[in-house]
Scaffold this motif. Structure first.
Motif, PDB file in Angstrom:
ATOM      1  N   ARG A 159       0.820  -1.216   0.000  1.00  0.00           N
ATOM      2  CA  ARG A 159       0.000   0.000   0.000  1.00  0.00           C
ATOM      3  C   ARG A 159       0.847   1.257   0.000  1.00  0.00           C
ATOM      4  NH1 ARG A 159      -0.872   4.211   2.238  1.00  0.00           N
ATOM      5  NH2 ARG A 159       0.771   3.645   3.688  1.00  0.00           N
ATOM      6  N   LYS A 160       0.544   2.174  -0.899  1.00  0.00           N
ATOM      7  CA  LYS A 160       1.161   3.504  -0.924  1.00  0.00           C
ATOM      8  C   LYS A 160       0.044   4.493  -1.228  1.00  0.00           C
ATOM      9  CE  LYS A 160       5.211   4.234  -1.252  1.00  0.00           C
ATOM     10  NZ  LYS A 160       6.204   4.498  -0.189  1.00  0.00           N
ATOM     11  N   SER A 161       0.241   5.745  -0.871  1.00  0.00           N
ATOM     12  CA  SER A 161      -0.737   6.762  -1.271  1.00  0.00           C
ATOM     13  C   SER A 161      -0.594   7.019  -2.763  1.00  0.00           C
ATOM     14  CB  SER A 161      -0.494   8.061  -0.504  1.00  0.00           C
ATOM     15  OG  SER A 161      -0.801   7.873   0.860  1.00  0.00           O
ATOM     16  N   ARG A 171      -1.584   9.145  -6.040  1.00  0.00           N
ATOM     17  CA  ARG A 171      -2.050  10.518  -6.290  1.00  0.00           C
ATOM     18  C   ARG A 171      -2.245  10.817  -7.764  1.00  0.00           C
ATOM     19  NH1 ARG A 171       1.433  11.074  -1.657  1.00  0.00           N
ATOM     20  NH2 ARG A 171       0.153  11.622   0.137  1.00  0.00           N
ATOM     21  N   TYR A 215      -7.229  14.153  -6.919  1.00  0.00           N
ATOM     22  CA  TYR A 215      -6.293  13.518  -7.863  1.00  0.00           C
ATOM     23  C   TYR A 215      -7.002  12.765  -8.994  1.00  0.00           C
ATOM     24  CZ  TYR A 215      -3.362  14.277  -3.750  1.00  0.00           C
ATOM     25  OH  TYR A 215      -2.721  14.838  -2.664  1.00  0.00           O
ATOM     26  N   CYS A 261      -5.812   6.594  -1.486  1.00  0.00           N
ATOM     27  CA  CYS A 261      -5.096   7.617  -0.718  1.00  0.00           C
ATOM     28  C   CYS A 261      -5.968   8.037   0.469  1.00  0.00           C
ATOM     29  CB  CYS A 261      -4.770   8.840  -1.578  1.00  0.00           C
ATOM     30  SG  CYS A 261      -3.717  10.052  -0.744  1.00  0.00           S
ATOM     31  N   TYR A 262      -5.443   7.804   1.662  1.00  0.00           N
ATOM     32  CA  TYR A 262      -6.095   8.292   2.893  1.00  0.00           C
ATOM     33  C   TYR A 262      -5.947   9.800   2.883  1.00  0.00           C
ATOM     34  CZ  TYR A 262      -6.831   8.875   7.956  1.00  0.00           C
ATOM     35  OH  TYR A 262      -7.293   9.242   9.190  1.00  0.00           O
ATOM     36  N   MET A 263      -6.990  10.526   3.131  1.00  0.00           N
ATOM     37  CA  MET A 263      -6.854  11.985   3.080  1.00  0.00           C
ATOM     38  C   MET A 263      -7.833  12.719   3.995  1.00  0.00           C
ATOM     39  SD  MET A 263      -8.389  12.558  -0.766  1.00  0.00           S
ATOM     40  CE  MET A 263      -6.843  12.337  -1.503  1.00  0.00           C
ATOM     41  N   VAL A 264      -7.407  13.905   4.390  1.00  0.00           N
ATOM     42  CA  VAL A 264      -8.311  14.765   5.153  1.00  0.00           C
ATOM     43  C   VAL A 264      -8.735  15.993   4.341  1.00  0.00           C
ATOM     44  CG1 VAL A 264      -7.547  14.040   7.448  1.00  0.00           C
ATOM     45  CG2 VAL A 264      -6.392  15.945   6.316  1.00  0.00           C
ATOM     46  N   SER A 265      -8.050  16.273   3.224  1.00  0.00           N
ATOM     47  CA  SER A 265      -8.388  17.502   2.502  1.00  0.00           C
ATOM     48  C   SER A 265      -9.858  17.564   2.053  1.00  0.00           C
ATOM     49  CB  SER A 265      -7.428  17.730   1.322  1.00  0.00           C
ATOM     50  OG  SER A 265      -7.338  16.580   0.541  1.00  0.00           O
ATOM     51  N   ARG A 291      10.108   1.461   0.518  1.00  0.00           N
ATOM     52  CA  ARG A 291      10.064   2.272   1.730  1.00  0.00           C
ATOM     53  C   ARG A 291      11.447   2.380   2.342  1.00  0.00           C
ATOM     54  NH1 ARG A 291       4.799   3.064   3.289  1.00  0.00           N
ATOM     55  NH2 ARG A 291       3.481   1.560   2.249  1.00  0.00           N
TER      56      ARG A 291
HETATM   57  C1  LIG Z   1      -4.116  12.232   9.098  1.00  0.00           C
HETATM   58  C2  LIG Z   1      -3.640  12.107   7.681  1.00  0.00           C
HETATM   59  C3  LIG Z   1      -4.103  13.008   6.734  1.00  0.00           C
HETATM   60  C4  LIG Z   1      -3.693  12.896   5.387  1.00  0.00           C
HETATM   61  N1  LIG Z   1      -4.207  13.765   4.469  1.00  0.00           N
HETATM   62  C5  LIG Z   1      -3.807  13.686   3.194  1.00  0.00           C
HETATM   63  C6  LIG Z   1      -4.381  14.537   2.218  1.00  0.00           C
HETATM   64  O1  LIG Z   1      -5.249  15.368   2.499  1.00  0.00           O
HETATM   65  N2  LIG Z   1      -3.953  14.427   0.950  1.00  0.00           N
HETATM   66  C7  LIG Z   1      -3.008  13.508   0.578  1.00  0.00           C
HETATM   67  O2  LIG Z   1      -2.647  13.470  -0.582  1.00  0.00           O
HETATM   68  N3  LIG Z   1      -2.471  12.668   1.476  1.00  0.00           N
HETATM   69  C8  LIG Z   1      -2.846  12.706   2.770  1.00  0.00           C
HETATM   70  N4  LIG Z   1      -2.342  11.826   3.686  1.00  0.00           N
HETATM   71  C9  LIG Z   1      -1.434  10.754   3.231  1.00  0.00           C
HETATM   72  C10 LIG Z   1       0.011  10.934   3.694  1.00  0.00           C
HETATM   73  O3  LIG Z   1       0.582  12.034   3.024  1.00  0.00           O
HETATM   74  C11 LIG Z   1       0.789   9.635   3.415  1.00  0.00           C
HETATM   75  O4  LIG Z   1       0.140   8.554   4.010  1.00  0.00           O
HETATM   76  C12 LIG Z   1       2.223   9.708   3.923  1.00  0.00           C
HETATM   77  O5  LIG Z   1       2.944  10.666   3.183  1.00  0.00           O
HETATM   78  C13 LIG Z   1       2.946   8.348   3.800  1.00  0.00           C
HETATM   79  O6  LIG Z   1       2.961   7.913   2.458  1.00  0.00           O
HETATM   80  P1  LIG Z   1       2.308   6.531   2.000  1.00  0.00           P
HETATM   81  O7  LIG Z   1       0.842   6.571   2.352  1.00  0.00           O
HETATM   82  O8  LIG Z   1       2.528   6.463   0.517  1.00  0.00           O
HETATM   83  O9  LIG Z   1       2.998   5.419   2.732  1.00  0.00           O
HETATM   84  C14 LIG Z   1      -2.771  11.880   5.003  1.00  0.00           C
HETATM   85  C15 LIG Z   1      -2.336  10.961   5.970  1.00  0.00           C
HETATM   86  C16 LIG Z   1      -2.781  11.059   7.277  1.00  0.00           C
HETATM   87  C17 LIG Z   1      -2.335  10.021   8.282  1.00  0.00           C
END
Ligand SMILES: Cc1cc2nc3c(=O)[nH]c(=O)nc-3n(C[C@H](O)[C@H](O)[C@H](O)COP(=O)(O)O)c2cc1C
Length: 180
Positions: free
Chosen positions: A10-12, A14, A85, A124-128, A170
């Motif tokens: 798993r990776k974010s 975008r 994205y 992608c986990y996100m809060v935006s 990683r």
């Molecule tokens: C609380 C939280 C909020 C996040 N919000 C965003 C976001 O709004 N947009 C985004 O692109 N990534 C967001 N992320 C993803 C992180 O940037 C990402 O998980 C981190 O850089 C590690 O990279 P990986 O997920 O590829 O392992 C968020 C992660 C967390 C834990």
């Protein structure tokens, strides 16, 4: 794909292609969202409607620009940046107000990201996107956030150009210690 492989892969992601995520996969992801540990009620809004996705994307971008937060403002003003994205699906996780709302929603969202990886979908986990919902309560109602629940986090989902998107290795972790 086994669970350990999906967790480690798993990776974010975008960048997404416009292909829709099939309904059977959406259902698997929704079940994953509901299989996570929880401490209180939570709700999953599954959004695949293009107009609603565009609305959230635009309102999140505006909210980021107006946030007064340097990181968010800079990100929002990056040429070509779109908060969602181009994802073709978005899960918004809301939780009942309470001390564990954030933790409960995050557990659920994390389960979705791992299940998505196992299905070879980007996530992608996100809060935006939550900024869009906070700025416009009508939008929260539109996506079905129940009364008394707060939108906490979201997971963008979709197909990627290539599986290489997952392949960045990683860095070795130095944040673990063992008390044996
Ligand atoms: C609380 C939280 C909020 C996040 N919000 C965003 C976001 O709004 N947009 C985004 O692109 N990534 C967001 N992320 C993803 C992180 O940037 C990402 O998980 C981190 O850089 C590690 O990279 P990986 O997920 O590829 O392992 C968020 C992660 C967390 C834990």
């Amino acid at each position: 794909m086994d669970a350990i492989k999906a967790i480690e892969k798993r990776k974010s992601i975008r960048s997404y292609v416009s292909k829709q995520v099939e309904a059977d996969k959406i259902n698997i992801l929704a079940r994953a969202a509901n299989s996570a540990p929880k401490a209180g009620g939570f709700h999953i809004s599954v959004i695949t409607n293009t107009r609603v996705l565009i609305d959230i994307d635009e309102k999140a971008l505006t909210a980021m620009k107006n946030s007064g937060n340097d990181f968010l403002t800079q990100r929002a003003n990056t040429p070509g940046y779109r908060p969602l994205y181009g994802a073709s699906a978005l899960f918004v996780i809301s939780a009942e107000k309470g001390p564990y709302a954030q933790a409960t929603a995050s557990c659920s969202a994390t389960a979705v990201t791992i299940a998505a990886t196992a299905l070879n979908l980007g996530s992608c986990y996100m809060v935006s996107p939550i900024l869009a919902l906070t700025a416009d309560s009508g939008l929260s109602a539109k996506i079905g956030v129940p009364e008394g629940y707060t939108p906490i986090c979201a997971v963008a989902l979709g197909y990627t150009e290539s599986e290489d998107a997952f392949s960045t290795p990683r860095e070795a972790a130095d944040n673990i210690n063992y008390c044996e």
